[in-house]
Motif scaffolding. Sequence first.
Motif, mmCIF file in Angstrom:
data_model
loop_
_atom_site.group_PDB
_atom_site.id
_atom_site.type_symbol
_atom_site.label_atom_id
_atom_site.label_comp_id
_atom_site.label_asym_id
_atom_site.label_seq_id
_atom_site.Cartn_x
_atom_site.Cartn_y
_atom_site.Cartn_z
ATOM 1 N N ASN A 336 32.387 51.407 27.629
ATOM 2 C CA ASN A 336 32.686 50.003 27.939
ATOM 3 C C ASN A 336 33.926 49.992 28.826
ATOM 4 O O ASN A 336 34.951 49.410 28.499
ATOM 5 C CB ASN A 336 32.927 49.223 26.638
ATOM 6 N N ALA A 337 33.786 50.650 29.962
ATOM 7 C CA ALA A 337 34.934 51.124 30.744
ATOM 8 C C ALA A 337 35.830 50.017 31.277
ATOM 9 O O ALA A 337 35.372 48.985 31.762
ATOM 10 C CB ALA A 337 34.438 51.971 31.917
ATOM 11 N N GLY A 338 37.134 50.295 31.177
ATOM 12 C CA GLY A 338 38.131 49.616 31.975
ATOM 13 C C GLY A 338 38.483 50.521 33.141
ATOM 14 O O GLY A 338 38.181 51.718 33.121
ATOM 15 N N GLY A 369 42.087 54.036 46.004
ATOM 16 C CA GLY A 369 40.866 54.814 45.879
ATOM 17 C C GLY A 369 39.806 54.107 45.047
ATOM 18 O O GLY A 369 38.614 54.141 45.389
ATOM 19 N N LEU A 370 40.225 53.456 43.969
ATOM 20 C CA LEU A 370 39.264 52.696 43.170
ATOM 21 C C LEU A 370 38.752 51.484 43.942
ATOM 22 O O LEU A 370 37.569 51.121 43.837
ATOM 23 C CB LEU A 370 39.894 52.271 41.855
ATOM 24 N N ALA A 371 39.628 50.845 44.713
ATOM 25 C CA ALA A 371 39.192 49.709 45.521
ATOM 26 C C ALA A 371 38.128 50.140 46.524
ATOM 27 O O ALA A 371 37.120 49.449 46.727
ATOM 28 C CB ALA A 371 40.388 49.077 46.239
ATOM 29 N N ALA A 372 38.331 51.301 47.127
ATOM 30 C CA ALA A 372 37.338 51.825 48.071
ATOM 31 C C ALA A 372 36.022 52.142 47.373
ATOM 32 O O ALA A 372 34.950 52.085 47.982
ATOM 33 C CB ALA A 372 37.885 53.067 48.773
ATOM 34 N N ALA A 373 36.101 52.457 46.086
ATOM 35 C CA ALA A 373 34.893 52.737 45.299
ATOM 36 C C ALA A 373 34.253 51.463 44.764
ATOM 37 O O ALA A 373 33.211 51.533 44.099
ATOM 38 C CB ALA A 373 35.228 53.676 44.140
ATOM 39 N N GLY A 374 34.895 50.311 45.012
ATOM 40 C CA GLY A 374 34.271 49.043 44.669
ATOM 41 C C GLY A 374 34.769 48.366 43.424
ATOM 42 O O GLY A 374 34.078 47.488 42.884
ATOM 43 N N VAL A 375 35.980 48.712 42.950
ATOM 44 C CA VAL A 375 36.458 48.098 41.719
ATOM 45 C C VAL A 375 37.959 47.845 41.807
ATOM 46 O O VAL A 375 38.717 48.633 42.383
ATOM 47 C CB VAL A 375 36.118 48.990 40.498
ATOM 48 N N GLN A 376 38.400 46.719 41.248
ATOM 49 C CA GLN A 376 39.810 46.348 41.225
ATOM 50 C C GLN A 376 40.451 46.872 39.958
ATOM 51 O O GLN A 376 40.078 46.472 38.850
ATOM 52 C CB GLN A 376 39.958 44.826 41.306
ATOM 53 N N ALA A 377 41.424 47.759 40.087
ATOM 54 C CA ALA A 377 42.054 48.394 38.934
ATOM 55 C C ALA A 377 43.142 47.511 38.337
ATOM 56 O O ALA A 377 43.635 46.572 38.963
ATOM 57 C CB ALA A 377 42.643 49.738 39.333
ATOM 58 N N GLU A 407 41.241 50.562 22.276
ATOM 59 C CA GLU A 407 41.674 49.200 22.564
ATOM 60 C C GLU A 407 40.460 48.326 22.915
ATOM 61 O O GLU A 407 39.444 48.800 23.408
ATOM 62 C CB GLU A 407 42.664 49.188 23.727
ATOM 63 N N VAL A 408 40.594 47.010 22.702
ATOM 64 C CA VAL A 408 39.475 46.082 22.887
ATOM 65 C C VAL A 408 39.518 45.467 24.280
ATOM 66 O O VAL A 408 40.578 45.034 24.752
ATOM 67 C CB VAL A 408 39.519 44.988 21.806
ATOM 68 N N LYS A 409 38.366 45.421 24.923
ATOM 69 C CA LYS A 409 38.261 44.823 26.260
ATOM 70 C C LYS A 409 38.341 43.306 26.150
ATOM 71 O O LYS A 409 37.675 42.685 25.315
ATOM 72 C CB LYS A 409 36.955 45.236 26.922
ATOM 73 N N SER A 410 39.167 42.699 26.992
ATOM 74 C CA SER A 410 39.344 41.257 26.973
ATOM 75 C C SER A 410 38.219 40.570 27.757
ATOM 76 O O SER A 410 37.484 41.203 28.520
ATOM 77 C CB SER A 410 40.693 40.876 27.583
ATOM 78 N N ALA A 411 38.121 39.252 27.578
ATOM 79 C CA ALA A 411 37.122 38.481 28.313
ATOM 80 C C ALA A 411 37.394 38.544 29.814
ATOM 81 O O ALA A 411 36.460 38.656 30.626
ATOM 82 C CB ALA A 411 37.133 37.033 27.824
ATOM 83 N N GLU A 412 38.663 38.486 30.193
ATOM 84 C CA GLU A 412 39.020 38.576 31.611
ATOM 85 C C GLU A 412 38.609 39.927 32.194
ATOM 86 O O GLU A 412 38.094 40.003 33.317
ATOM 87 C CB GLU A 412 40.528 38.377 31.779
ATOM 88 N N GLU A 413 38.819 40.998 31.413
ATOM 89 C CA GLU A 413 38.444 42.333 31.893
ATOM 90 C C GLU A 413 36.931 42.478 31.998
ATOM 91 O O GLU A 413 36.422 43.103 32.926
ATOM 92 C CB GLU A 413 39.024 43.390 30.959
ATOM 93 N N GLN A 415 34.876 40.106 32.682
ATOM 94 C CA GLN A 415 34.472 39.370 33.874
ATOM 95 C C GLN A 415 34.770 40.177 35.137
ATOM 96 O O GLN A 415 33.991 40.176 36.096
ATOM 97 C CB GLN A 415 35.205 38.025 33.932
ATOM 98 N N ARG A 416 35.889 40.906 35.112
ATOM 99 C CA ARG A 416 36.281 41.685 36.289
ATOM 100 C C ARG A 416 35.444 42.949 36.445
ATOM 101 O O ARG A 416 35.043 43.298 37.552
ATOM 102 C CB ARG A 416 37.765 42.063 36.175
ATOM 103 N N TRP A 417 35.187 43.639 35.326
ATOM 104 C CA TRP A 417 34.594 44.972 35.403
ATOM 105 C C TRP A 417 33.180 45.083 34.829
ATOM 106 O O TRP A 417 32.552 46.133 34.924
ATOM 107 C CB TRP A 417 35.482 45.970 34.640
ATOM 108 N N GLY A 418 32.714 44.020 34.177
ATOM 109 C CA GLY A 418 31.470 44.141 33.442
ATOM 110 C C GLY A 418 31.730 44.690 32.049
ATOM 111 O O GLY A 418 32.865 44.883 31.633
#
Length: 468
Positions: A336-338, A369-377, A407-413, A415-418
């Motif tokens: 459930n990746a961040g 590098g993560l942005a280039a891979a398509g995700v906002q860190a 740790e638990v993924k937040s609702a905002e996270e 929405q950002r990452w799936g």
Amino acid sequence: MRTVRALALVAITAVACGAPAPPAPPAPDPALPSRLVQEVTGEGALAHLTELQRIADTHGGNRALGTPGYDASVDHVVRVLRDAGYDVQMPTFTARRFEVQQERLAVDGEEVAVSALGFSPTTPEAGVTGPLTLMVGEGCDPADAAAVTPGSIALVRRGTCPFAQKAGHAATAGAAGLIVINNEDGPLEDGTLGEAATGVVPTGGVSREAGDALAGRAGASVTLTLVTTTQDTESRNVIAQTRTGNPDEVVMAGAHLDSVPDGPGINDNGTGVATLLETAVRLGSSPPVANAVRFAFWGAEEVGLVGSTSYVQGLSEEERGRIALYINLDMVGSPNAGYLVYDGDDSDRAGEGPGPAGSAAIERVLVEGLAAAGVQAAGTDFSGRSDYGPFIENGIPSGGLFTGAEEVKSAEEAQRWGGTAGEAYDRCYHQPCDRLDTVDRTALDRNADAFANALARFALSTEELARG
């Protein structure tokens, strides 16, 4: 200057003797970052993960310190690196191995789930029995144990001071054992008294829900059974360095190779190991770089960063000064990746503060590098829970990638990452289900790209470290 003259003399001698002069090292290639990002893939890392899973499955289900599974993991990494042309070193160190044989807590005959804290002293096999007494506050001050009576089992809440400090105050008051209440939902499974703890009592942890119930039962008859063993174990790190690049300006990256005893450790930390190994193979042992690149596969991380700490402390001051930076990979494929990058500049204003000067640049390059891979860190704190710790303590600029643990993924996270809000980043953290089929392959591939880009950029130049 003496080195240049010596090399020239060797070349002249070789020509005079009819032997060919050694080949000149390749010139640094500005296209290396883009090429390495293309060549380093999640699929390539998965091949190494598959082997680590096979190793665990055929060696008792884990790859922990002091086990055949760890030795087989070392053998795999060494074989792959040597096949890729690297000279490989396996420096040894001694770690304390902690094992639990029994964990049981009974309160007025009622069973309550309990987990032994790391390096807890053992109880007798029959356990220790006494009335439940309550420590006030967080047990961080001797006065907090004023109500603890000799022979009792003390109860305290988790808080800001070390577990060993609480257990020491309980021991001084005469308690026979200590129970620590977690400060969040779920069992307390990540706590440790530390391998150097002395003057402490057998200590176990319980969930917040169970602890809240116990807090209202002072005087109840408690039997705490924590049968444990602690022994010194010799283990190995694996170190490999490129044959090209300036050895006085070393770009270093590492990942811990051991698992916990309870599972195969495929996300924690097979994913980091596999990404590091895939990158080392694709980079090659004689790449077109300006700075030497050093890869480290650490032992005994799970018992207190022992392998990396032993390595860094064993270097001379001059040798530590040659390490320009360190990048850490620990859990880069959580189910459930961040997408978390260590907060080198402390821009999040959380936790332990910034890393040494230059750490902000490492964070920036990994984020790019993560942005280039398509995700906002997002940032994550240098909490001291992984092998960047001893590098930071010695002033070496550090950074790294992390996709989250318990740790638990937040609702905002979400929405950002799936993924799923309200659930742990890795529901299998430190458990038998930490297997190949739970790894998020998209996260693994994105982190592999971000790491490959950063490593290659710094291998060509470390000048941006000075820009912060």
